[in-house]
Structure formats: C-alpha cells, structure tokens
Design a protein around this motif. Structure first.
Motif, PDB file in Angstrom:
ATOM      1  N   LEU A   1      -5.296   5.411   1.399  1.00 25.27           N
ATOM      2  CA  LEU A   1      -4.840   4.096   0.962  1.00 25.27           C
ATOM      3  C   LEU A   1      -3.378   3.878   1.354  1.00 25.27           C
ATOM      4  O   LEU A   1      -2.593   4.832   1.439  1.00 25.27           O
ATOM      5  N   ALA A   2      -3.024   2.615   1.594  1.00 25.78           N
ATOM      6  CA  ALA A   2      -1.634   2.276   1.912  1.00 25.78           C
ATOM      7  C   ALA A   2      -0.804   2.323   0.638  1.00 25.78           C
ATOM      8  O   ALA A   2      -1.200   1.770  -0.387  1.00 25.78           O
TER       9      ALA A   2
ATOM     10  N   VAL B   1     -11.351  -9.624   2.566  1.00 26.58           N
ATOM     11  CA  VAL B   1     -10.194  -8.962   1.945  1.00 26.58           C
ATOM     12  C   VAL B   1     -10.508  -8.602   0.497  1.00 26.58           C
ATOM     13  O   VAL B   1     -10.135  -7.519   0.014  1.00 26.58           O
TER      14      VAL B   1
ATOM     15  N   ALA C   1     -12.406  -5.506   0.589  1.00 30.37           N
ATOM     16  CA  ALA C   1     -11.551  -4.361   0.939  1.00 30.37           C
ATOM     17  C   ALA C   1     -10.742  -3.877  -0.259  1.00 30.37           C
ATOM     18  O   ALA C   1     -10.613  -2.665  -0.495  1.00 30.37           O
TER      19      ALA C   1
ATOM     20  N   ALA D   1     -10.993  -0.338  -2.207  1.00 30.86           N
ATOM     21  CA  ALA D   1      -9.790   0.476  -2.406  1.00 30.86           C
ATOM     22  C   ALA D   1      -9.643   0.878  -3.869  1.00 30.86           C
ATOM     23  O   ALA D   1      -9.238   2.008  -4.181  1.00 30.86           O
TER      24      ALA D   1
ATOM     25  N   VAL E   1      -1.554  -7.346  -1.864  1.00 27.59           N
ATOM     26  CA  VAL E   1      -2.246  -7.556  -0.584  1.00 27.59           C
ATOM     27  C   VAL E   1      -1.305  -8.330   0.330  1.00 27.59           C
ATOM     28  O   VAL E   1      -0.882  -9.441   0.009  1.00 27.59           O
ATOM     29  N   ASP E   2      -0.935  -7.717   1.460  1.00 23.54           N
ATOM     30  CA  ASP E   2       0.044  -8.356   2.350  1.00 23.54           C
ATOM     31  C   ASP E   2      -0.619  -9.433   3.219  1.00 23.54           C
ATOM     32  O   ASP E   2      -1.832  -9.669   3.145  1.00 23.54           O
TER      33      ASP E   2
ATOM     34  N   THR F   1      -3.942  -6.167   4.117  1.00 18.74           N
ATOM     35  CA  THR F   1      -3.946  -4.766   3.693  1.00 18.74           C
ATOM     36  C   THR F   1      -3.615  -4.663   2.206  1.00 18.74           C
ATOM     37  O   THR F   1      -2.588  -5.184   1.762  1.00 18.74           O
TER      38      THR F   1
ATOM     39  N   TRP G   1      -2.045  -2.742  -0.727  1.00 14.99           N
ATOM     40  CA  TRP G   1      -1.091  -1.656  -0.971  1.00 14.99           C
ATOM     41  C   TRP G   1      -1.217  -1.218  -2.427  1.00 14.99           C
ATOM     42  O   TRP G   1      -1.037  -2.021  -3.338  1.00 14.99           O
TER      43      TRP G   1
END
Length: 319
Positions: free
Chosen positions: A113-114, A242, A245, A249, A269-270, A274, A276
């Motif tokens: 994970l980020a 997203v 996702a 995560a 979420v950027d 993604t 984070w």
C-alpha cells in the motif's frame, strides 16, 4: 449467561483516555442497538471493579467501545483474553500493531500500500539532538506541506497541518502532548476517505467508502463530533474503479495488520486515484456522527443487525 431472547453482552465505554466522552457516546449507541436486537446489555466503565465483575458475571460477550489507550493499545484486550471472555474486535497483539501509527504504516507498506513519506521522532531524541537541528533536517527531507501527529491515538487529537515552517515547532509540542512519539509526514492532497471493514463470520467485507468534506477544510476533533461541521458523502463521489481500489486497500490493511471483526481504515485518495494509507482504527467511533454507522446505513442495513452479528460471531468463536 444468555437467555432465550439473546446473548448477555457487556458494552465497555468511558475510560480515562482523552477520548472518554466520545467513547461514552459510542457505548450508549452500541448498547441501544444491541438491546433493540433482543440482547441483554449492561454498559460498564473500565474501572477497578471491571475485571472482578466480569469474572463473577461471565457474560457471553464483551463489546469494547473504548477509544484511545483505554481500549486500543491492546492491554485490556489481552486481559479479556486472559479471563477467557468472548470479545468483539481484534486481539491485543493486532491492536498494538494498529495503535502504533509508525508500525502500522510500515506493515501495510510492506504489503504494497502507498504510505506518505515520514520521519518518526521520539520526544527524547527531539530534546537530545536539539529541536532546531532536528527540524532543519525534517524540513529539508520532506517536501511541501507537512502533517504532524502523535504516534498513537485517535479522533485527530494532536494533529496539525503545517503549511508554514514557522509553525512546525508548535505542531511538534502539540503532538508530544498526546504521545512520546511524533510522526511528521508529507501531506498528501486529495479526497479524504474512510472505509469500514466488518466481518460477521464470512470474512472481512468493506462497506461503502465514505467521503469526508469538512467545512473548515480540516477533519479535526470538532469536525468529527459536532453535527453540521462536516459533509459526508456515502457513497463517496469517487469513480467506481477508484472506490473499488480503496475498498480493496482497506481489506488488505485489515488483513495485513491481523485485525478482526471490525475496523475503519482512513485514506487520502490523490488526483491520480491512488489511495494513501493514513491509519487503521481497531475500535472506530460509533457515535451518531461517526463514519462506521454512516457506512452501515449507506450499505442498506442497520447498526443493530451488524452489531448483533458481531457479538454472535464472537460468541461462536469462543465456543
């Protein structure tokens, strides 16, 4: 013990942490929901009489609604396991992994994970090495705006967003008020999302992601627990891909940290989509303004159904 109408459940709420008032509100909501589902419920504070009370009463299940160190640092959960009392939620070991934000971030980063770039500082190191020198290194190593937060704890207490370097020393003092460890991380700009994960016996499932839009721009303590200070979107305004996702995560974080029954995993979420990872909560807020009950409602079910499923799963696991 239980009667024909349901289980005998002791809900724990209160404690002596900074989050006592929030815990009391969570506990009352859980107790009301379980009572409406037909269970016999007693609401208890985790005081000096608690362990003798549980040893004598032998309830079917204990449901901790304790926030902060009272319930989330693993100590009480270990003692409940030692008593042999069926308990909703994670083990003490898993709670300790999630309670420590630096440790949780390291564990989920290894799972892929980020996680925002960060520097973790003990109060002792901060003093010994000289605050000014330490902060110069921090400032040069981490680009852009920063987030400073205690190494453990919840409800955004002690968290400061730093967009002016002159505010960094004050932010460190604020974080150290709540913990002996502070985390300074690069601020990720994006959409704040919370994902509740619930497992009533069929494996962990992510509920509908909830999007958080605080009116003041920052989802701090006041925004969390005062109605009207935050707009919640459930479902979120993320695209389907997203949203899927971030849900995946959350379940990955829940599994990787070894959590059980319920959790809430927080992300930013950027712009690229993604998610984070920010933190995982083993006993998330369950108040009338909290995110997990909101996600339950948005998912088309009732809190009483979910909480009842959790206590029955805990009872079955113990049996």
């Amino acid at each position: 013990m239980s009667d024909s109408h349901g289980l005998y459940v002791v809900v724990l709420a209160g404690g002596i942490s900074h989050e006592r008032d929030v815990s009391l509100r969570s506990g009352r909501r859980v107790a009301d929901a379980l009572s409406s589902a037909g269970h016999r419920v007693v609401l208890r504070d985790p005081d000096a009489g608690l362990l003798p009370f549980l040893a004598a009463e032998r309830p079917d299940v204990v449901f901790p609604a304790l926030h902060g160190s009272s319930g989330e640092d693993g100590s009480l959960l270990d003692l409940l396991a030692g008593l042999g009392v069926a308990t909703v939620g994670s083990t003490g070991a898993a709670a300790r992994r999630a309670w420590s934000k630096p440790l949780a971030s390291s564990v989920v980063a290894q799972a892929g994970l980020a996680v925002p770039q960060s520097i973790v500082l003990s109060h002792e190191a901060f003093r010994e090495l000289g605050a000014a020198s330490v902060l110069r290194v921090v400032r040069s190593a981490l680009e852009g705006d920063l987030v400073v937060k205690p190494g453990s704890g919840g409800s955004a207490q002690g968290v400061t967003i730093v967009d002016n370097t002159e505010d960094l020393p004050r932010a460190m003092v604020e974080a150290f008020t709540y913990d002996d460890v502070a985390v300074v991380e690069r601020r990720i700009v994006g959409t704040e999302i919370a994902v509740a994960v619930v497992d009533t016996g069929d494996g962990p499932q992510a509920l509908i992601p909830v999007e958080i839009e605080p009116s003041a721009g920052v989802y701090g303590f006041q925004a969390r627990y005062n109605a009207g200070e935050t707009t919640f979107y459930a479902p979120s305004r993320l695209s389907d891909d997203v949203a899927a996702a971030v849900s995946d995560a959350a379940v990955l974080a829940h599994r990787t940290l070894g959590l059980r029954d319920l959790s809430r995993v927080d992300f930013i979420v950027d712009a690229g989509g993604t998610p984070w990872f920010l933190e995982a909560n083993v006993i998330p807020g369950l108040t009338e303004t909290s995110l997990l009950p909101l996600a339950i409602e948005a998912s088309g079910t009732r809190a009483s159904t979910v909480y009842s499923g959790l206590v029955r799963a805990a009872s079955a696991r113990a049996a």
